[in-house]
Write an enzyme that holds these catalytic residues in place. Structure first.
Site, PDB file in Angstrom:
ATOM      1  N   GLU A  51       0.823  -1.217   0.000  1.00  0.00           N
ATOM      2  CA  GLU A  51       0.000   0.000   0.000  1.00  0.00           C
ATOM      3  C   GLU A  51       0.854   1.263   0.000  1.00  0.00           C
ATOM      4  OE1 GLU A  51      -0.521  -2.610   1.939  1.00  0.00           O
ATOM      5  OE2 GLU A  51      -2.623  -3.239   1.723  1.00  0.00           O
ATOM      6  N   MET A 485      24.298   8.751   3.188  1.00  0.00           N
ATOM      7  CA  MET A 485      24.184  10.077   3.789  1.00  0.00           C
ATOM      8  C   MET A 485      24.446  10.013   5.291  1.00  0.00           C
ATOM      9  SD  MET A 485      23.915  13.177   3.278  1.00  0.00           S
ATOM     10  CE  MET A 485      23.060  13.820   1.844  1.00  0.00           C
TER      11      MET A 485
HETATM   12  C1  LIG Z   1      12.387   5.643   5.761  1.00  0.00           C
HETATM   13  C2  LIG Z   1      13.657   6.309   6.153  1.00  0.00           C
HETATM   14  N1  LIG Z   1      14.435   5.765   7.115  1.00  0.00           N
HETATM   15  C3  LIG Z   1      15.592   6.358   7.477  1.00  0.00           C
HETATM   16  C4  LIG Z   1      15.988   7.517   6.879  1.00  0.00           C
HETATM   17  C5  LIG Z   1      17.297   8.191   7.299  1.00  0.00           C
HETATM   18  N2  LIG Z   1      18.239   8.229   6.160  1.00  0.00           N
HETATM   19  C6  LIG Z   1      18.389   9.334   5.395  1.00  0.00           C
HETATM   20  S1  LIG Z   1      19.442   9.091   4.129  1.00  0.00           S
HETATM   21  C7  LIG Z   1      19.720   7.496   4.578  1.00  0.00           C
HETATM   22  C8  LIG Z   1      20.660   6.636   3.807  1.00  0.00           C
HETATM   23  C9  LIG Z   1      20.076   6.213   2.519  1.00  0.00           C
HETATM   24  O1  LIG Z   1      20.885   5.213   1.957  1.00  0.00           O
HETATM   25  P1  LIG Z   1      20.858   4.923   0.421  1.00  0.00           P
HETATM   26  O2  LIG Z   1      19.490   4.754  -0.042  1.00  0.00           O
HETATM   27  O3  LIG Z   1      21.804   3.829   0.124  1.00  0.00           O
HETATM   28  O4  LIG Z   1      21.352   6.301  -0.185  1.00  0.00           O
HETATM   29  P2  LIG Z   1      22.808   6.970  -0.210  1.00  0.00           P
HETATM   30  O5  LIG Z   1      22.804   8.042   0.821  1.00  0.00           O
HETATM   31  O6  LIG Z   1      23.805   5.903   0.057  1.00  0.00           O
HETATM   32  O7  LIG Z   1      22.893   7.532  -1.596  1.00  0.00           O
HETATM   33  C10 LIG Z   1      18.997   7.186   5.733  1.00  0.00           C
HETATM   34  C11 LIG Z   1      19.062   5.891   6.421  1.00  0.00           C
HETATM   35  C12 LIG Z   1      15.137   8.058   5.900  1.00  0.00           C
HETATM   36  N3  LIG Z   1      15.406   9.208   5.282  1.00  0.00           N
HETATM   37  N4  LIG Z   1      13.999   7.425   5.545  1.00  0.00           N
END
Ligand SMILES: Cc1ncc(C[n+]2csc(CCOP(=O)(O)OP(=O)(O)O)c2C)c(N)n1
Ligand SMILES: [Mg+2]
Lengths: 592, 170
Positions: A51, A485
């Protein structure tokens, strides 16, 4: 008049709203709606696999087309699964209408099977929501829901429909017009305020236009450009505003805020007047509030303050006190403002020449850049190549994290509704289902989700949706095997203690794609990137591309949380960079 | 500019389930103060009138009014204090006080001074009803304290503008 069943009224009402596409997931409480669906061949139903995916897809459809997106789910867990999607749409003012099934009215409050108080749960994250009490009210409530979702500052509206309302009967008459006595979104700006704004603009020496998602929602991009060119004033955009102003325009400074360009952040810090349009002074934009726009806000140094155009009165003077608020629709107000300004005799170009030269200086001092490597793929290079190969024409959705910031910074958007991202809530897992919605809303467009390896796994189940309906979206995973990030914050502010951010245990994304019957590719060599993308954009089917990128690349510039906007980290502190190898990218060509 | 102020806000809202929850939810989610809230039907049964007493910095008070207006079920909002118009406000308080020995006469005397009523009598207690503005209620409570107050129930403030002006739907 003939009586119709509630489930018929439901679909008839959607037809009246011009809906031809809905996203959903069935269950007991909405089984009658699904049973009746076969009698409405005009409406295409996309069965997502979760959903949350349905709501994000409806949201992606809405953001990319400007029309309301629709999702239908069952009661209880179906309804609670929509909450993240609804909150995402709410934070970014996206018109989504979510229909949830509910237990029969007689059982509400009884902890009945699959009962959830979804109206209570979503009250703080919807623009408005309804519990439909009787079949008689159904049509009018649906009308109200679409009206509220799509007018004023748009937002998600939830309609909770008990099962007996669906199975009951009523005469069907769809209201032509409705008025809601507590809801009157204002559209035109107060002429006196518009005049005041124009006078302030004429006094400014160092003005800047700071524009956000409101410009896109209002359809005011043309007017924004007209104003900027008329008064010779540089433009910076928020994350949500990307595409509201052409990315290759000589007056464009790039994005501002936490990961804004050096020139945009220096611009906002040193300007003497801010013209804010459809933007809300989010903390990711302002940084440390006291230190935000210190020149413009300080009358003692000749600051002229802030003009703020916004349709939502609550956005005005919420975080930053503004001097000339103008409440109304951005397009209307910009038209009004342009009319007034045209009557003024001002040598705009002459007045702002020094200011533009100063900005140009800042930009050449610290341009947007990254270090290219021919050994390992740089994520920025991937985005840059995508931009090149697609000639800046693709619809880009993003996940959340570094991928999102690189997608915002290194792709130059030409048009509104071309960049679709979860800005306010920052929802990982948004980009992929949003791409599905955007693709269905724009069948001819090339739609690419610039994804992170972490985020993509959050709604990876939608691969089945893509496979079933042959939705030709492209997913380009910037795979750093990190929650990148968060890792970047840990690197910079937590002594490189990478606590729980290494996600190198992950599926083989190529095989996962193939398991769903979708094409999957992996690229590991920088030399492959360009040629591969040349082919990718010609492919007519869905493709998942796993791009293995530099693991510890950072997003820069960066304003550390709590710092002033002008206090940017321009690079990793310790790294010794070879200046010659820095690739100058996307030059901002200021008018000279 | 920075001091905390106390304002009385009048609202006309849809008389519908869930409306109270929306308003209470707004105050709690944004961290606004509610000192009192009272609500009742108006002459038009589809509309309820609400009086909220809140406090905050001027900018917060402005936000409260704007946020209330943003709710679809809220038809009209007037910050009575901010209008600068004169308004009458009243609150009713029911107090159960000790009424044994000396306290009995004392409680009766104070009730009389405040033009209150003794609405329930038992050998050891009175229930006293007093209506008035904030100052009066506060004074009455202070004076009755020495008698020993067992219970206090307040209605919350209701308010209306003085003179011919009134809060209309449109
Ligand atoms: C649902 C959710 N959980 C946790 C976060 C916190 N958070 C922000 S960026 C991130 C890392 C994202 O990792 P990835 O998708 O591999 O992207 P990258 O930064 O490596 O490009 C997290 C855990 C979030 N934004 N959304
Ligand atoms: Mg990652």
């Amino acid at each position: 008049m003939a009586k119709l069943k509630g489930y018929q009224i439901f679909w008839e009402s959607l037809l009246k709203e011009g809906v031809d596409l809905v996203f959903g997931f069935p269950g007991g409480a909405v089984i009658n709606i699904y049973d009746e669906l076969v009698n409405y061949p005009q409406i295409r139903h996309i069965l997502t696999r979760h959903e949350q995916g349905a709501v994000h897809a409806a949201d992606g459809y809405a953001r990319s087309t400007g029309r309301a997106g629709v999702a239908i789910v069952t009661s209880g867990p179906g309804a609670t699964n929509t909450v993240t999607g609804i909150a995402t749409a709410y934070m970014d003012s996206s018109p989504v209408v979510v229909f949830t099934g509910q237990v029969p009215t007689g059982l509400i409050g009884n902890d009945a099977f699959q009962e959830a108080d979804i109206v209570g749960i979503t009250r703080p994250c919807t623009k408005h929501n309804f519990l439909v009490k009787s079949t008689q009210e159904l049509a009018e409530t649906i009308k109200k829901a679409f009206y509220i979702a799509t007018t004023g500052r748009p937002g998600p509206v939830l309609v909770d429909i008990p099962k007996d309302v669906l199975t009951g009967e009523a005469e069907f008459e769809y209201p032509e017009k409705i008025s809601i006595r507590g809801y009157h979104p204002s559209t035109r700006g107060h002429p006196q305020q518009v005049k005041k704004a124009a006078q302030l603009i004429a006094q400014a020496r160092r003005p800047i236009i700071y524009a956000g998602g409101g410009v896109i929602i209002s359809g005011a991009s043309r007017e924004l450009r007209e104003l900027a060119e008329l008064i010779h004033t540089p433009v910076t955009l928020t994350l949500m505003g990307c595409g509201a102003f052409p990315g290759d325009h000589p007056l464009f400074l790039g994005m501002l805020g936490m990961h804004g360009t050096y020139v945009a952040n220096m611009g906002i810090s040193n300007c003497d007047l801010i013209i804010a349009i459809g933007a809300r002074f989010d903390d990711r934009v302002t940084g440390k509030l006291d230190a935000f726009a210190p020149m413009a806000r300080n009358k003692a140094v000749g600051g002229l303050g802030i003009i703020h155009i916004d349709i939502d009165p609550t956005s005005i003077s919420k975080n930053v006190e503004v001097d000339v608020p103008i409440v109304g629709d951005a397009k209307n107000i910009l038209e009004q403002l342009i009319d007034v300004i045209r009557t003024m005799e001002v040598d705009w170009e002459g007045r702002h020449r020094d200011w533009l030269a100063q900005l140009k200086g800042w930009d050449s001092q610290h341009p947007l850049q990254y270090e290219y490597s021919d050994e390992v793929i740089k994520p920025q290079y991937v985005v840059e190549k995508l931009w090149e190969v697609t000639q800046g024409e693709a619809i880009i959705t993003t996940e959340v994290g570094q991928n999102q910031m690189w997608a915002a910074l290194f792709y130059r958007y030409k048009r509104p509704r071309q960049f679709i991202t979860s800005g306010g809530l920052g929802t990982m897992g948004f980009g992929f289902p949003a791409a599905i919605g955007a693709q269905l809303g724009n069948p001819e467009a090339l739609v690419i989700d610039i994804a992170g390896d972490g985020s993509f796994q959050m709604n990876i189940q939608e691969l089945a949706t893509v496979a079933e309906y042959r939705i030709p979206v492209k997913v380009v995973i910037l795979n750093n095997r990190y929650l990148g990030m968060v890792r970047q914050w840990q690197e910079l502010f937590f002594d490189k203690k990478y606590s729980q951010t290494d996600i190198s245990v992950q599926p083989d994304f190529v095989k996962v794609a193939e398991a769903y019957g979708i094409k999957g590719y992996r690229i590991e060599d920088p030399k492959e990137v360009g040629p591969f993308f040349e082919n990718l954009v010609k492919m007519k089917e869905a493709v998942i591309v796993d791009v293995i990128v530099e693991r510890e690349e950072g997003v820069f510039p960066m304003v550390p949380a709590g710092a002033a906007t002008s206090e940017m980290l321009l690079d990793k502190p310790a790294s010794a960079k070879n200046g010659e190898r820095l690739k100058r990218l996307l030059p901002l060509n200021f008018p000279s | 500019m920075d001091e905390i102020r106390r304002h009385t806000i009048s609202l006309l809202v849809e008389n519908r389930p869930g409306v109270m929850a929306r308003i209470a939810g707004l105050f709690s989610s944004k961290g606004y103060n509610i000192h009192s809230l009272s609500v009742g039907e108006t002459m038009d049964p589809s509309v309820s009138r609400m009086t909220i007493v809140t406090s905050g910095h001027p900018l917060v008070l402005e936000q409260i009014v704007k946020q209330l207006r943003r709710l679809i079920d809220v038809i009209k909002v007037v910050d009575l204090t901010a209008t600068g118009e004169k308004f009458v406000d009243r609150e009713m308080i029911l107090m159960k006080v000790n009424a044994k020995g000396d306290a009995r006469a004392e409680a009766m005397r104070i009730t009389e001074i405040f033009r209150g009523k003794i609405v329930d009598v038992s050998p050891e207690t009175f229930v006293i009803e007093i209506t008035g503005d904030e100052g009066k209620i506060k004074a009455a409570v202070e004076l009755l304290k020495p008698c020993g107050i067992r219970e206090v129930v307040r209605t919350g403030k209701v308010a209306v503008m003085r003179g011919p002006k009134s809060l209309k739907l449109v």
